[in-house]
Enzyme design. Structure first.
Site, PDB file in Angstrom:
ATOM      1  N   TYR A  60      -6.384   4.778   6.007  1.00 43.91           N
ATOM      2  CA  TYR A  60      -5.410   3.701   5.773  1.00 43.91           C
ATOM      3  C   TYR A  60      -4.622   4.046   4.518  1.00 43.91           C
ATOM      4  O   TYR A  60      -5.195   4.278   3.455  1.00 43.91           O
ATOM      5  CB  TYR A  60      -6.118   2.351   5.591  1.00 43.91           C
ATOM      6  CG  TYR A  60      -5.142   1.235   5.284  1.00 43.91           C
ATOM      7  CD1 TYR A  60      -4.214   0.827   6.233  1.00 43.91           C
ATOM      8  CD2 TYR A  60      -5.114   0.615   4.037  1.00 43.91           C
ATOM      9  CE1 TYR A  60      -3.292  -0.170   5.954  1.00 43.91           C
ATOM     10  CE2 TYR A  60      -4.201  -0.390   3.744  1.00 43.91           C
ATOM     11  CZ  TYR A  60      -3.293  -0.781   4.711  1.00 43.91           C
ATOM     12  OH  TYR A  60      -2.371  -1.764   4.432  1.00 43.91           O
ATOM     13  N   ASP A  66      -4.402  10.694  -1.519  1.00 52.60           N
ATOM     14  CA  ASP A  66      -4.208   9.259  -1.724  1.00 52.60           C
ATOM     15  C   ASP A  66      -5.427   8.754  -2.486  1.00 52.60           C
ATOM     16  O   ASP A  66      -6.515   8.616  -1.933  1.00 52.60           O
ATOM     17  CB  ASP A  66      -4.056   8.549  -0.369  1.00 52.60           C
ATOM     18  CG  ASP A  66      -3.754   7.060  -0.541  1.00 52.60           C
ATOM     19  OD1 ASP A  66      -3.938   6.545  -1.662  1.00 52.60           O
ATOM     20  OD2 ASP A  66      -3.352   6.420   0.452  1.00 52.60           O
ATOM     21  N   LYS A  80      -3.384  -0.153  -6.978  1.00 56.04           N
ATOM     22  CA  LYS A  80      -4.495  -1.089  -7.226  1.00 56.04           C
ATOM     23  C   LYS A  80      -4.891  -1.153  -8.705  1.00 56.04           C
ATOM     24  O   LYS A  80      -4.229  -1.793  -9.481  1.00 56.04           O
ATOM     25  CB  LYS A  80      -5.681  -0.723  -6.336  1.00 56.04           C
ATOM     26  CG  LYS A  80      -5.335  -0.868  -4.829  1.00 56.04           C
ATOM     27  CD  LYS A  80      -6.555  -0.969  -3.989  1.00 56.04           C
ATOM     28  CE  LYS A  80      -6.316  -0.781  -2.505  1.00 56.04           C
ATOM     29  NZ  LYS A  80      -5.886  -1.996  -1.819  1.00 56.04           N
TER      30      LYS A  80
HETATM   31  C1  LIG Z   1      -5.904   4.346   0.301  1.00 60.49           C
HETATM   32  C2  LIG Z   1      -4.816   3.318   0.319  1.00 60.49           C
HETATM   33  N1  LIG Z   1      -3.529   3.718   0.330  1.00 60.49           N
HETATM   34  C3  LIG Z   1      -2.523   2.833   0.317  1.00 60.49           C
HETATM   35  C4  LIG Z   1      -2.747   1.473   0.298  1.00 60.49           C
HETATM   36  C5  LIG Z   1      -1.605   0.498   0.278  1.00 60.49           C
HETATM   37  O1  LIG Z   1      -1.520  -0.137  -0.968  1.00 60.49           O
HETATM   38  P1  LIG Z   1      -0.800  -1.572  -1.100  1.00 60.49           P
HETATM   39  O2  LIG Z   1      -1.675  -2.567  -0.405  1.00 60.49           O
HETATM   40  O3  LIG Z   1      -0.703  -1.789  -2.572  1.00 60.49           O
HETATM   41  O4  LIG Z   1       0.533  -1.433  -0.453  1.00 60.49           O
HETATM   42  C6  LIG Z   1      -4.065   1.007   0.288  1.00 60.49           C
HETATM   43  C7  LIG Z   1      -4.338  -0.437   0.298  1.00 60.49           C
HETATM   44  O5  LIG Z   1      -5.411  -0.901   0.607  1.00 60.49           O
HETATM   45  C8  LIG Z   1      -5.121   1.952   0.314  1.00 60.49           C
HETATM   46  O6  LIG Z   1      -6.399   1.557   0.334  1.00 60.49           O
END
Ligand SMILES: Cc1ncc(COP(=O)(O)O)c(C=O)c1O
Length: 452
Positions: free
Chosen positions: A161, A260, A287
């Site tokens: 994700y 990521d 985050k």
């Molecule tokens: C690994 C990862 N990448 C990207 C995102 C997306 O971040 P945001 O919710 O701040 O758009 C998340 C959100 O949970 C995530 O866990």
């Protein structure tokens, strides 16, 4: 794998009754929300049945709902509150910045300070830019990968994700029998059918299959995006060999490797890439680096990131009314200053204690399950055997998450609906042991409803 016994339905209904009995004000607010928000909801990931509880306030590791129930917060807004709620230094930083103005359409020094803190901690991030969310960080990282390589396709992991940007909304949760690699399955309606041709999907931790896909498609691949520890996909750490193999293959074919680290950054002062000693071309963060306020960041090799240099005639655009918002920068800087190597080590040890305690609870109750994760990141799975990729975890029956999540809530533990947990610096061993005891009590009750 456990079949779905009918007494689980009865158990789930009893849990919902227990939840309803404790949350009358939340029920009333939810009924009101239905009048203005579709399904009473504005954030897919916070909804659960029968209705989500409404928060009133929180401090440290305790969350209070509007009915006066108090929960041990092991969700921490999906890992973004690494210091728990209302840390006095973060609150003071927010208040001080708010008093000076919230946003100016001009750069501020605190933005520079946070950028320097990030580039100091993560040497592969030679240059960084700020966004308002992790989704935007991923979107810009993928876009610059296309611009830099002149290629158009991406490869992602099944179950990975990366937020709500269309090209990564593929095969996030296709179930245990997803399409044959590298085909993906759109996770949403409303995505362009053309996307499936642009995004290849590979099995996490299966190096041979993934290398085969890279070999076959390298001429079209702009980037491979992967989490060092798959978060939403099950809190599953990558094998060292897997990340090393991806690094070598992408480098050999001039494909950019994007790590990521929006969830995994917490695992070491320089993120999980420091633990794995893997140097990506680009990294995405989010985050926790906002200290509880909305944020995202992406960065990496200077020669790639220089494409955003506004002095260039061919510069890439990266606009955004709130990019680098001073109040978020101030909160994020305070959060990172508090996140010392010693604190990271301490919450990683607490996470190990939580994971071991959950695994011991499975053993003690005879419920065949697995606790996965790394350091302060933990998840439970109702599967009998190893969980090394998304499909392993997806073999668990869907009711396990619903039932366990709700049962924990009624016992005062606030966790992710996937039965995911993360430890904050506001916790100590006593809180971890409290969570283990609640989980064991939930499993004991659950065991009574499972077949022999
Ligand atoms: C690994 C990862 N990448 C990207 C995102 C997306 O971040 P945001 O919710 O701040 O758009 C998340 C959100 O949970 C995530 O866990």
């Amino acid at each position: 794998m456990h079949d779905e016994p009918s007494s689980i339905d009865t158990f789930e209904e009893r849990l919902r009754e227990r939840f309803r009995a404790r949350t009358a004000r939340s029920a009333a607010l939810y009924a009101r929300a239905l009048g203005s928000l579709p399904g009473g909801d504005t954030r897919t990931s916070t909804f659960f049945r029968p209705y989500p509880l409404f928060a009133d306030r929180a401090e440290g590791c305790r969350l209070h709902d509007v009915d006066g129930n108090v929960y041990l917060d092991l969700l921490n807004n999906f890992t973004s509150l690494i210091h728990g709620h209302g840390h006095p230094r973060i609150t003071a930083a927010i208040a001080a910045q708010a008093a000076k103005g919230t946003v100016y359409a001009a750069p501020v020094e605190v933005q520079l300070a946070l950028a320097e803190e990030i580039t100091r901690r993560v040497p592969s991030m030679q240059r960084v830019r700020f966004t308002n969310s992790g989704t935007e960080a991923v979107m810009n990282a993928l876009r610059v990968a296309r611009a830099f390589t002149g290629r158009s396709k991406f490869l992602k992991m099944e179950g990975g994700y990366h937020g709500s940007y269309d090209p990564v909304e593929i095969s996030i949760a296709p179930g245990p029998d997803g399409p044959v690699w590298p085909a993906g399955e759109p996770d949403e309606v409303g995505l362009s059918p053309a996307l499936s041709g642009e995004v290849l999907v590979a099995p996490f931790n299966d190096l041979e299959t993934t290398l085969g896909l890279i070999e076959r498609h390298h001429e079209d691949l702009a980037a491979v995006i992967v989490e060092p520890v798959m978060g939403a996909g099950g809190m599953i750490p990558a094998d060292q060999r897997f990340l090393d193999g991806l690094r070598a293959a992408t480098a050999a074919h001039r494909i950019l490797l994007i790590l990521d680290e929006i969830i995994s950054f917490r695992l070491a002062p320089g993120g999980a890439q420091q633990l794995y000693r893997v140097e990506p071309d680009l990294t995405t963060l989010g985050k926790l680096i906002g200290g509880g306020l909305p944020i995202g960041a992406f960065g990496g090799r200077a020669d790639i990131m220089e494409l955003f240099d506004p002095r260039r005639s061919d510069r890439m655009t990266h606009a955004g009314t709130f990019n680098g918002s001073p109040i978020c920068m101030a909160a994020g800087l305070a959060a990172l200053e508090l996140l010392t190597p010693a604190e990271i080590a301490r919450i990683n040890r607490l996470g190990d204690r939580l994971r071991d305690g959950f695994q011991a609870a499975f053993t003690a109750t005879g419920v065949r399950g697995r606790a996965t994760g790394q350091g302060s990141l933990v998840q439970t799975h109702l599967v009998d055997g190893e969980v090394r990729n998304y499909r392993d975890g997806a073999r668990a029956p869907a009711w396990y998450r619903r039932v366990t999540h709700l049962a924990l809530l009624t016992r005062g533990v606030f966790s992710g609906w996937r039965t995911s947990f993360n430890v904050s610096t506001a916790m100590g061993e006593a809180e971890v042991d409290e969570a283990i005891a609640a989980f064991q009590a939930v499993l004991e009750e659950l065991a009574a409803h499972l077949p022999e």
